[in-house]
Design a protein around this motif. Structure first.
Motif, PDB file in Angstrom:
ATOM      1  N   UNK A   1      56.945 -95.396 -91.152  1.00  0.00           N
ATOM      2  CA  UNK A   1      56.089 -94.286 -90.737  1.00  0.00           C
ATOM      3  C   UNK A   1      56.312 -93.078 -91.631  1.00  0.00           C
ATOM      4  N   UNK A   2      55.265 -92.302 -91.831  1.00  0.00           N
ATOM      5  CA  UNK A   2      55.357 -91.068 -92.615  1.00  0.00           C
ATOM      6  C   UNK A   2      56.035 -89.978 -91.789  1.00  0.00           C
TER       7      UNK A   2
ATOM      8  N   UNK B   1      63.825 -83.758 -95.297  1.00  0.00           N
ATOM      9  CA  UNK B   1      64.674 -84.944 -95.247  1.00  0.00           C
ATOM     10  C   UNK B   1      63.813 -86.210 -95.274  1.00  0.00           C
ATOM     11  N   UNK B   2      62.741 -86.233 -94.472  1.00  0.00           N
ATOM     12  CA  UNK B   2      61.872 -87.414 -94.421  1.00  0.00           C
ATOM     13  C   UNK B   2      61.202 -87.671 -95.769  1.00  0.00           C
ATOM     14  N   UNK B   3      60.751 -86.613 -96.425  1.00  0.00           N
ATOM     15  CA  UNK B   3      60.107 -86.775 -97.735  1.00  0.00           C
ATOM     16  C   UNK B   3      61.105 -87.286 -98.777  1.00  0.00           C
ATOM     17  N   UNK B   4      62.311 -86.738 -98.744  1.00  0.00           N
ATOM     18  CA  UNK B   4      63.325 -87.179 -99.690  1.00  0.00           C
ATOM     19  C   UNK B   4      63.715 -88.624 -99.423  1.00  0.00           C
TER      20      UNK B   4
ATOM     21  N   UNK C   1      61.036-100.498 -91.511  1.00  0.00           N
ATOM     22  CA  UNK C   1      62.089 -99.498 -91.389  1.00  0.00           C
ATOM     23  C   UNK C   1      61.731 -98.564 -90.242  1.00  0.00           C
ATOM     24  N   UNK C   2      62.425 -98.673 -89.132  1.00  0.00           N
ATOM     25  CA  UNK C   2      62.223 -97.774 -87.996  1.00  0.00           C
ATOM     26  C   UNK C   2      62.949 -96.457 -88.277  1.00  0.00           C
ATOM     27  N   UNK C   3      62.288 -95.361 -87.924  1.00  0.00           N
ATOM     28  CA  UNK C   3      62.909 -94.039 -88.072  1.00  0.00           C
ATOM     29  C   UNK C   3      62.740 -93.284 -86.748  1.00  0.00           C
TER      30      UNK C   3
ATOM     31  N   UNK D   1      54.047 -91.013 -85.883  1.00  0.00           N
ATOM     32  CA  UNK D   1      54.907 -90.024 -85.223  1.00  0.00           C
ATOM     33  C   UNK D   1      54.067 -88.919 -84.589  1.00  0.00           C
ATOM     34  N   UNK D   2      52.878 -88.697 -85.114  1.00  0.00           N
ATOM     35  CA  UNK D   2      51.939 -87.723 -84.561  1.00  0.00           C
ATOM     36  C   UNK D   2      50.648 -88.434 -84.182  1.00  0.00           C
TER      37      UNK D   2
END
Length: 457
Positions: free
Chosen positions: A98-99, A104-107, A7-9, A130-131
């Motif tokens: 990715x974390x 929003x990302x956590x949900x 899943x790309x974000x 992402x980091x």
């Protein structure tokens, strides 16, 4: 034949992509998936500039996958539901992503995990995608995050980053999995005229060019407004078209003061991520409240509009705001200046400025945008919350000959040298010929109001 889903974000690349690499190791076939979430548009985050840049990124990602025998699968809808449907369609045994750090990302992760658990599918969430360093990887004694940048930078610099991984040579995608057609940026209206091209290839080319021509002088030139000597990589980092780990490693390999200064800026990005991960409420509320009685949109409607349109009468502020509207991007020094002017001269709520930036910035994100605005407003992590940036002084210092101002404020193109930063001091006949507004506010009056409101005057 085993299948895994990626899943790309906010990680739209093939180089140094740990979730993709893990999926390829775990399964014979992989479904590279991106889901267009209507919830993004519902909260006002899906604005034209970022929508167009995203279209470029997705098209480039798809092209890169096709060169390797694969393709990008695009779906629209609630993310967890679409991930579950894809996993069911192809019989996937696991999903990789990715974390993220935002609410929003956590949900989203929570909902995806719940959906997959009900289907008996494993979810693997990868840090440091992402980091450069995962939020929470380093913490001070007695706290869950660093509230001051310098000690965080020391710890961050001492940590060994994970190894980068190359782009895959081959990606096999199940033939039966359908995809919606990709959207072209040409179908997006309302974009800034000077919006750059998106995508991993464009980002890698930009970094390679800048590494040769600009990285070495970055330390001494990064605040030069007219020289435009910054990397302009922030949109590619925002969409994950470039890996922050790879950028740090390539900059360190280059070496020198310019590379060290650039790495420090990448660390600032990680710093803000670890702050928001620990204090998610700071995306909308003061990280450190000063009990400000901010002027609201109703209180300062005309001044806010003048600021947004670049008609404040302060040339360097107006130049920056017009650059934002034209390019969907703004020089970092200019961002500090216009934010200071709005919050500490006009004493307008920082959230109003942050929202305007999010409406236009192609690199606008909840993490860096909100926390940088708070840093300037004095409600964030700045250890000097009362600092005020004088636009005249700053203009003379970082645009000494007024080249940046004349580039974006054509009304002042015939005003020579440093005089362009104070057009109100020109002789009356010369001033009368300018189609340029009088200063919106006296700087001393603005500072006095700010000091009084903060209880310091």
């Amino acid at each position: 034949m085993t299948v895994a889903v990626v899943l790309f974000t906010a990680d739209l690349r093939l180089h140094d992509h740990p979730p993709l690499r893990a999926a390829l190791r775990a399964a014979d076939e992989v479904v590279p998936l991106f889901v267009l979430d209507p919830g993004i548009r519902a909260v006002g985050f899906d604005v034209p500039n970022r929508r167009a840049f995203l279209a470029d990124c997705l098209a480039d990602l798809d092209a890169g996958l096709r060169e390797r025998g694969g393709r990008l699968v695009l779906r629209s809808g609630q993310v967890a539901r679409e991930v579950g449907r894809i996993a069911a369609e192809c019989g996937a045994g696991e999903v990789h992503m990715a974390a993220g750090v935002t609410r929003y990302a956590h949900r989203r992760e929570e909902l995806v995990r719940k959906e997959l658990r009900e289907r008996g599918v494993d979810l693997h969430v990868h840090d440091a995608v992402i980091t450069a360093l995962a939020p929470g990887a380093v913490t001070p004694a007695g706290s869950d995050h660093y509230a001051v940048f310098t000690p965080y930078f020391r710890r961050w610099s001492a940590e060994r980053l994970r190894d980068t991984c190359p782009a895959p040579r081959t990606v096999r995608v199940p033939a039966e999995v359908r995809s919606e057609p990709l959207v072209s940026r040409d179908t997006v209206s309302g974009t800034s005229p000077g919006l750059p091209a998106g995508g991993e290839r464009a980002g890698r080319q930009r970094f390679s060019n800048w590494k040769r021509s600009g990285l070495g002088a970055y330390e001494e030139r990064h605040d030069d407004l007219a020289g435009d000597a910054t990397s302009r990589l922030s949109p590619y980092l925002h969409f994950g078209a470039l890996s922050p780990v790879e950028l740090v490693q390539r900059a360190r390999a280059h070496g020198g003061p310019g590379a060290e200064a650039f790495v420090r800026q990448l660390c600032w990005r990680d710093f803000h991520h670890q702050v928001l991960a620990a204090r998610p409420g700071s995306s909308v509320s003061d990280y450190r409240t000063r009990d400000d009685r901010w002027r609201t949109r109703d209180d300062a409607a005309e001044e806010i509009t003048a600021w947004q349109e670049g008609r404040t009468g302060y040339p360097v502020v107006d130049a920056a705001m017009r650059q934002l509207r034209h390019e969907g991007w703004m020089h970092n020094r200019a961002r500090l200046l216009v934010a200071s002017f709005l919050t500490k001269t006009l004493y307008v709520d920082w959230r109003i400025g942050a929202r305007h930036f999010l409406d236009l910035l192609v690199d606008g994100d909840i993490v860096n945008n909100q926390l940088n605005w708070q840093w300037v407003a004095g409600t964030g992590t700045d250890t000097r919350p009362h600092r005020v940036l004088n636009p005249v002084v700053q203009g003379r210092r970082f645009d000494a000959q007024g080249t940046y101002v004349r580039r974006w404020v054509p009304e002042l193109r015939d005003v020579h040298g440093k005089a362009v930063h104070e057009p109100w001091r020109l002789p009356a006949p010369e001033r009368a010929r300018l189609d340029y507004p009088e200063p919106l506010i006296d700087l001393a009056d603005g500072l006095a109001r700010f000091r009084h409101a903060r209880g310091r005057g």
